[in-house]
Design an enzyme around this catalytic site. Structure first.
Site, PDB file in Angstrom:
ATOM      1  N   ARG A  81       0.813  -1.221   0.000  1.00  0.00           N
ATOM      2  CA  ARG A  81       0.000   0.000   0.000  1.00  0.00           C
ATOM      3  C   ARG A  81       0.843   1.265   0.000  1.00  0.00           C
ATOM      4  O   ARG A  81       0.386   2.326  -0.431  1.00  0.00           O
ATOM      5  CB  ARG A  81      -0.953  -0.007   1.214  1.00  0.00           C
TER       6      ARG A  81
ATOM      7  N   ASP B  69      -2.989  14.503 -19.555  1.00  0.00           N
ATOM      8  CA  ASP B  69      -3.274  13.083 -19.719  1.00  0.00           C
ATOM      9  C   ASP B  69      -2.775  12.703 -21.111  1.00  0.00           C
ATOM     10  O   ASP B  69      -3.361  13.089 -22.123  1.00  0.00           O
ATOM     11  CB  ASP B  69      -4.779  12.834 -19.587  1.00  0.00           C
TER      12      ASP B  69
ATOM     13  N   LYS C 239      -3.973   0.991 -21.060  1.00  0.00           N
ATOM     14  CA  LYS C 239      -4.058   1.093 -22.516  1.00  0.00           C
ATOM     15  C   LYS C 239      -2.706   0.769 -23.170  1.00  0.00           C
ATOM     16  O   LYS C 239      -2.233  -0.359 -23.083  1.00  0.00           O
ATOM     17  CB  LYS C 239      -4.555   2.487 -22.895  1.00  0.00           C
TER      18      LYS C 239
END
Length: 389
Positions: free
Chosen positions: A56, A182, A207
């Protein structure tokens, strides 16, 4: 870890940057450290919370190796991997914005990002103003004393528009804003946002960076102080990436350049075919000279990616018939994998927007989005031709 030499080209960095040296037990491929926690090495003085190694906390071997590779290929000071692209976007914005703050964002945004800005952030007292990314002269009027961030996309989804990216980075710097881009559709193969002056680069690594349609992941690269600030919040929100997904993403990155260049070339071939076809009313692909942003973007991009969109003269009915008749493209959302995917964004990536929002974004219900994979472009062209007939 291997330090990526400054004169190494992108293809070399994709293979070697971030890999452990010496190799772990001689393994050529980075092993999967499938452990949630690690022993405290008192010989190294590990004692405090920030010295603990725990999934984490985004500091386990697979996470660190992957972050080092990402920083090297984007030319950033530091990088962070997350559990999804939206985890990267939301955590970055929440680390930079608080109650009363404001950001500027381009009007054409991915549907999930748009919903975050219009539905979720306002409940936290964070406002957003949407701007025309291609009209820098209009941006100053949208500024407020509380504006902290300028947010754009390298190539918009699904109309494939490209704003004035160089002006965006310059405008943010001049007005003391953090500039965020982005770059999912562009990838570091086709665009170098940090060289243009952006502070932070975001990716849905699901992607192109991974490229195999088998994981969900996100990435943030850029100025170390901002990446560390985002990491601190991500540690508490818990959007970390698990070791096996890190391994798959690191493996996928090694072929990124080969894949993206093939997909970009194939998409341009298909865009030119569609542009000349009598059944097609419009084609949206920035690699076409007819695209309204082509001339402006040409100096920044070495290729324009594997996504294009187009409209048929027969409207929604014709679009749905094409989806049904195409043999090779799969009817599925997402992009960047080896398979070509075909969707109608109004019922897929932008289904969450209201009809009014889609209309304001200039997104026709009949628009088709083609995300080109790794098939032979000749086969894809022949299949589209028979489906259009």
């Amino acid at each position: 870890m291997v330090d990526s030499a400054s004169d190494d080209r992108l293809e070399t960095r994709l293979v070697h940057a971030g890999e452990p040296t010496p190799r772990a037990d001689g393994a050529v491929a980075m092993p999967v450290f499938q452990s949630s926690t690690f022993t405290i090495d008192r010989a190294r003085g590990e004692a405090g919370y920030h010295d603990l190694r725990y999934i984490r906390l985004n500091n386990t071997p697979n996470q660190l190796a992957l972050a080092a590779k990402l920083a090297a290929i984007e030319g950033g000071e530091a990088a962070l991997v997350t559990g999804s692209g939206m985890a990267a976007i939301s955590t970055t914005l929440l680390s930079l914005l608080g109650a009363g703050d404001h950001l500027l964002a381009q009007r054409e945004l991915y549907g999930g990002t748009h919903a975050l800005l219009t539905d979720n952030l306002p409940r936290l007292g964070i406002g957003a103003t949407f701007i025309d990314a291609g009209a820098p002269a209009s941006w100053k009027a949208a500024l407020r004393p509380t504006t902290r961030v300028l947010y754009v996309e390298a190539i918009s989804n699904p109309l494939l528009r490209i704003g004035d990216l160089a002006a965006a980075a310059s405008f943010a710097r001049a007005h003391g804003l953090v500039s965020i881009i982005d770059a999912t559709f562009a990838t570091p193969v086709n665009l170098r946002p940090i060289d243009l002056g952006f502070d932070l680069v975001l990716h849905s690594a699901t992607k192109y960076l991974n490229g195999h349609s088998d994981i969900v992941a996100g990435a943030l690269i850029g100025r170390a102080v901002l990446v560390e600030k985002t990491k601190h919040l991500l540690d508490h929100l818990g959007g970390s990436l698990d070791p096996h997904a890190c391994f798959l993403l690191q493996r996928g990155l090694k072929t990124l350049s080969l894949r993206v260049r093939h997909q970009s070339a194939s998409a341009l071939t298909l865009a030119r075919f569609l542009e000349a076809h009598p059944a097609v009313a419009a084609v949206h692909y920035p690699g076409l000279e007819s695209h309204p942003d082509h001339a402006r973007a040409r100096p920044w991009f070495s290729g324009f990616g594997g996504v294009l969109s187009f409209e048929l003269r027969g409207g929604v009915e014709a679009a749905d018939r094409l989806i049904a008749r195409a043999r090779l493209p799969l009817h599925a959302p997402s992009l960047g994998g080896p398979e070509t995917l075909l969707t109608r964004p109004a019922t897929a990536s932008h289904a969450g927007l209201t009809p009014e929002d889609r209309a304001r974004a200039g997104l026709p219900d009949a628009l088709l989005r083609l995300c080109v994979g790794l098939e032979a472009p000749e086969d894809l062209l022949a299949d589209l031709d028979q489906a259009l007939r």
